[in-house]
Design a protein around this motif. Sequence first.
Motif, PDB file in Angstrom:
ATOM      1  N   GLY A  99       6.916  20.426 -19.008  1.00  0.00           N
ATOM      2  CA  GLY A  99       6.921  18.954 -19.568  1.00  0.00           C
ATOM      3  C   GLY A  99       7.822  18.089 -18.504  1.00  0.00           C
ATOM      4  O   GLY A  99       8.247  16.994 -19.010  1.00  0.00           O
ATOM      5  N   TRP A 100       7.531  18.496 -17.067  1.00  0.00           N
ATOM      6  CA  TRP A 100       8.127  17.653 -16.007  1.00  0.00           C
ATOM      7  C   TRP A 100       7.274  16.353 -16.057  1.00  0.00           C
ATOM      8  O   TRP A 100       6.171  16.329 -16.478  1.00  0.00           O
ATOM      9  N   LEU A 101       7.911  15.334 -15.367  1.00  0.00           N
ATOM     10  CA  LEU A 101       7.452  13.985 -15.415  1.00  0.00           C
ATOM     11  C   LEU A 101       7.078  13.651 -13.805  1.00  0.00           C
ATOM     12  O   LEU A 101       8.024  13.804 -13.143  1.00  0.00           O
ATOM     13  N   TYR A 102       6.130  13.211 -13.574  1.00  0.00           N
ATOM     14  CA  TYR A 102       5.589  12.850 -12.165  1.00  0.00           C
ATOM     15  C   TYR A 102       4.831  11.437 -12.401  1.00  0.00           C
ATOM     16  O   TYR A 102       4.151  11.226 -12.976  1.00  0.00           O
ATOM     17  N   VAL A 103       5.554  10.442 -11.579  1.00  0.00           N
ATOM     18  CA  VAL A 103       4.986   9.136 -11.520  1.00  0.00           C
ATOM     19  C   VAL A 103       4.839   8.701 -10.170  1.00  0.00           C
ATOM     20  O   VAL A 103       5.590   8.784  -9.223  1.00  0.00           O
ATOM     21  N   ILE A 104       3.558   8.161 -10.011  1.00  0.00           N
ATOM     22  CA  ILE A 104       3.285   7.502  -8.593  1.00  0.00           C
ATOM     23  C   ILE A 104       2.732   6.222  -8.824  1.00  0.00           C
ATOM     24  O   ILE A 104       2.165   5.792  -9.607  1.00  0.00           O
ATOM     25  N   ALA A 105       3.314   5.101  -8.020  1.00  0.00           N
ATOM     26  CA  ALA A 105       3.019   3.828  -8.193  1.00  0.00           C
ATOM     27  C   ALA A 105       2.855   3.196  -6.807  1.00  0.00           C
ATOM     28  O   ALA A 105       3.598   3.762  -5.575  1.00  0.00           O
ATOM     29  N   GLU A 106       1.936   2.119  -6.724  1.00  0.00           N
ATOM     30  CA  GLU A 106       1.717   2.069  -5.387  1.00  0.00           C
ATOM     31  C   GLU A 106       2.158   0.127  -5.227  1.00  0.00           C
ATOM     32  O   GLU A 106       2.239  -0.308  -6.203  1.00  0.00           O
ATOM     33  N   LYS A 107       2.593  -0.009  -4.020  1.00  0.00           N
ATOM     34  CA  LYS A 107       2.974  -1.414  -3.738  1.00  0.00           C
ATOM     35  C   LYS A 107       1.879  -2.280  -3.595  1.00  0.00           C
ATOM     36  O   LYS A 107       1.152  -1.989  -2.553  1.00  0.00           O
ATOM     37  N   LEU A 119       7.406  -0.335 -14.286  1.00  0.00           N
ATOM     38  CA  LEU A 119       7.037  -0.242 -13.042  1.00  0.00           C
ATOM     39  C   LEU A 119       5.921  -1.352 -12.752  1.00  0.00           C
ATOM     40  O   LEU A 119       6.020  -2.196 -11.972  1.00  0.00           O
ATOM     41  N   LEU A 120       4.943  -1.497 -13.611  1.00  0.00           N
ATOM     42  CA  LEU A 120       3.771  -2.353 -13.872  1.00  0.00           C
ATOM     43  C   LEU A 120       4.601  -3.860 -13.911  1.00  0.00           C
ATOM     44  O   LEU A 120       4.134  -4.774 -13.213  1.00  0.00           O
ATOM     45  N   CYS A 166      -1.177   0.310  -9.641  1.00  0.00           N
ATOM     46  CA  CYS A 166      -1.731   1.585  -9.723  1.00  0.00           C
ATOM     47  C   CYS A 166      -0.862   2.485 -10.179  1.00  0.00           C
ATOM     48  O   CYS A 166      -0.597   3.454  -9.487  1.00  0.00           O
ATOM     49  N   VAL A 167      -0.273   2.336 -11.192  1.00  0.00           N
ATOM     50  CA  VAL A 167       0.821   3.373 -11.706  1.00  0.00           C
ATOM     51  C   VAL A 167       0.228   4.275 -12.451  1.00  0.00           C
ATOM     52  O   VAL A 167      -0.351   3.983 -13.481  1.00  0.00           O
ATOM     53  N   GLN A 168       0.542   5.654 -11.928  1.00  0.00           N
ATOM     54  CA  GLN A 168      -0.246   6.875 -12.544  1.00  0.00           C
ATOM     55  C   GLN A 168       1.010   7.923 -13.066  1.00  0.00           C
ATOM     56  O   GLN A 168       1.871   8.031 -12.144  1.00  0.00           O
ATOM     57  N   SER A 169       0.996   8.505 -14.346  1.00  0.00           N
ATOM     58  CA  SER A 169       1.963   9.361 -14.489  1.00  0.00           C
ATOM     59  C   SER A 169       1.359  10.819 -15.021  1.00  0.00           C
ATOM     60  O   SER A 169      -0.003  10.558 -15.437  1.00  0.00           O
ATOM     61  N   LYS A 170       2.108  11.815 -14.801  1.00  0.00           N
ATOM     62  CA  LYS A 170       1.351  13.332 -14.917  1.00  0.00           C
ATOM     63  C   LYS A 170       2.678  13.996 -15.580  1.00  0.00           C
ATOM     64  O   LYS A 170       3.783  13.954 -15.498  1.00  0.00           O
ATOM     65  N   GLY A 199       0.968  -1.129   0.016  1.00  0.00           N
ATOM     66  CA  GLY A 199      -0.217  -0.010   0.014  1.00  0.00           C
ATOM     67  C   GLY A 199       0.821   1.209  -0.020  1.00  0.00           C
ATOM     68  O   GLY A 199       0.193   2.283  -0.094  1.00  0.00           O
ATOM     69  N   GLY A 200       2.270   1.145   0.234  1.00  0.00           N
ATOM     70  CA  GLY A 200       3.271   2.362   0.172  1.00  0.00           C
ATOM     71  C   GLY A 200       3.194   2.949  -1.233  1.00  0.00           C
ATOM     72  O   GLY A 200       3.025   2.256  -2.133  1.00  0.00           O
ATOM     73  N   LYS A 201       3.517   4.112  -1.174  1.00  0.00           N
ATOM     74  CA  LYS A 201       3.746   4.787  -2.649  1.00  0.00           C
ATOM     75  C   LYS A 201       5.052   5.064  -2.794  1.00  0.00           C
ATOM     76  O   LYS A 201       6.083   5.578  -1.930  1.00  0.00           O
ATOM     77  N   PHE A 202       5.345   5.132  -4.261  1.00  0.00           N
ATOM     78  CA  PHE A 202       6.808   5.386  -4.874  1.00  0.00           C
ATOM     79  C   PHE A 202       6.442   6.625  -5.749  1.00  0.00           C
ATOM     80  O   PHE A 202       5.530   6.352  -6.634  1.00  0.00           O
ATOM     81  N   VAL A 203       7.035   7.646  -5.574  1.00  0.00           N
ATOM     82  CA  VAL A 203       6.755   8.840  -6.415  1.00  0.00           C
ATOM     83  C   VAL A 203       8.362   9.382  -7.083  1.00  0.00           C
ATOM     84  O   VAL A 203       9.350   9.308  -6.344  1.00  0.00           O
ATOM     85  N   ILE A 204       8.213   9.355  -8.548  1.00  0.00           N
ATOM     86  CA  ILE A 204       9.231   9.853  -9.021  1.00  0.00           C
ATOM     87  C   ILE A 204       8.970  11.236  -9.733  1.00  0.00           C
ATOM     88  O   ILE A 204       7.879  11.166 -10.242  1.00  0.00           O
TER      89      ILE A 204
END
Length: 208
Positions: free
Chosen positions: A200-208, A183-184, A190-194, A142-147
């Motif tokens: 044009g910066w990249l943000y990715v959030i992924a859950e374990k 990552l998937l 639930c990997v999401q990117s923006k 349930g923890g989150k990884f943010v790039i």
Amino acid sequence: MMKRLALNYQNPKGVLGNLTLHKMNHHHKPLMDWTFQKLALRFDSKALDIGCGGGKMIKRLAKLLPYGKVYGLDLSPLSVRHSKWENLRNVRRHTVKIVEGDVCKLPFKSNNFDLITAIETIYYWQEPERGFQEVLRVLKPGGKFVIACELSENGKTLPKKWSHIGEEVSLYLPSAKDLKQKLLDLGFLCVQSKMHSKYGWLYVIAEK
Ligand SMILES: C[S@@+](CC[C@H](N)C(=O)[O-])C[C@H]1O[C@@H](n2cnc3c(N)ncnc32)[C@H](O)[C@@H]1O
């Protein structure tokens, strides 16, 4: 000179390294602001900032997690020293801990962190896939990884201010789509990117 500058983004050393860390704490503020806009944090979270550089992200996390604990990790001994100095008060209070280490071999037990951040650092990881696997290992379920990365898309056209770095060191520059898929494939959920609409910066959030 350009090579030394580029190498100091990858692994800060010496006087130029100190200067670079100082500058990064300042220059990466807008990217960190944007990252925090998207993060929902619990006050008691246990967080880790990988590639913590000058330590500003650790400082900001510690402010937002008054009942939690924040760890920082960096390959560069100078970055570790700089981050400790930047966070001296919290290091002394044991609410922040900063260690030297490689993302490919994280010195932490499994299922340990609620949140792991990686700001402007994945470009330099020698084995990104191994690094992501280690992140997955030490995240709690349930923890989150943010790039967050200033570089956008697939890196075919480096923004002008980055071109000198790209010429001197090889950078890992996946597109949002490829990074999401990687990552998937490794087991994140639930990997999401923006992408930032203006920069044009990249943000990715992924859950374990
Ligand atoms: C461009 S700096 C970014 C620092 C900070 N995150 C920021 O946004 O200001 C990249 C940092 O990643 C660290 N780094 C590079 N490869 C690493 C690895 N394999 N494991 C841990 N840290 C690494 C470097 O030493 C450097 O401090």
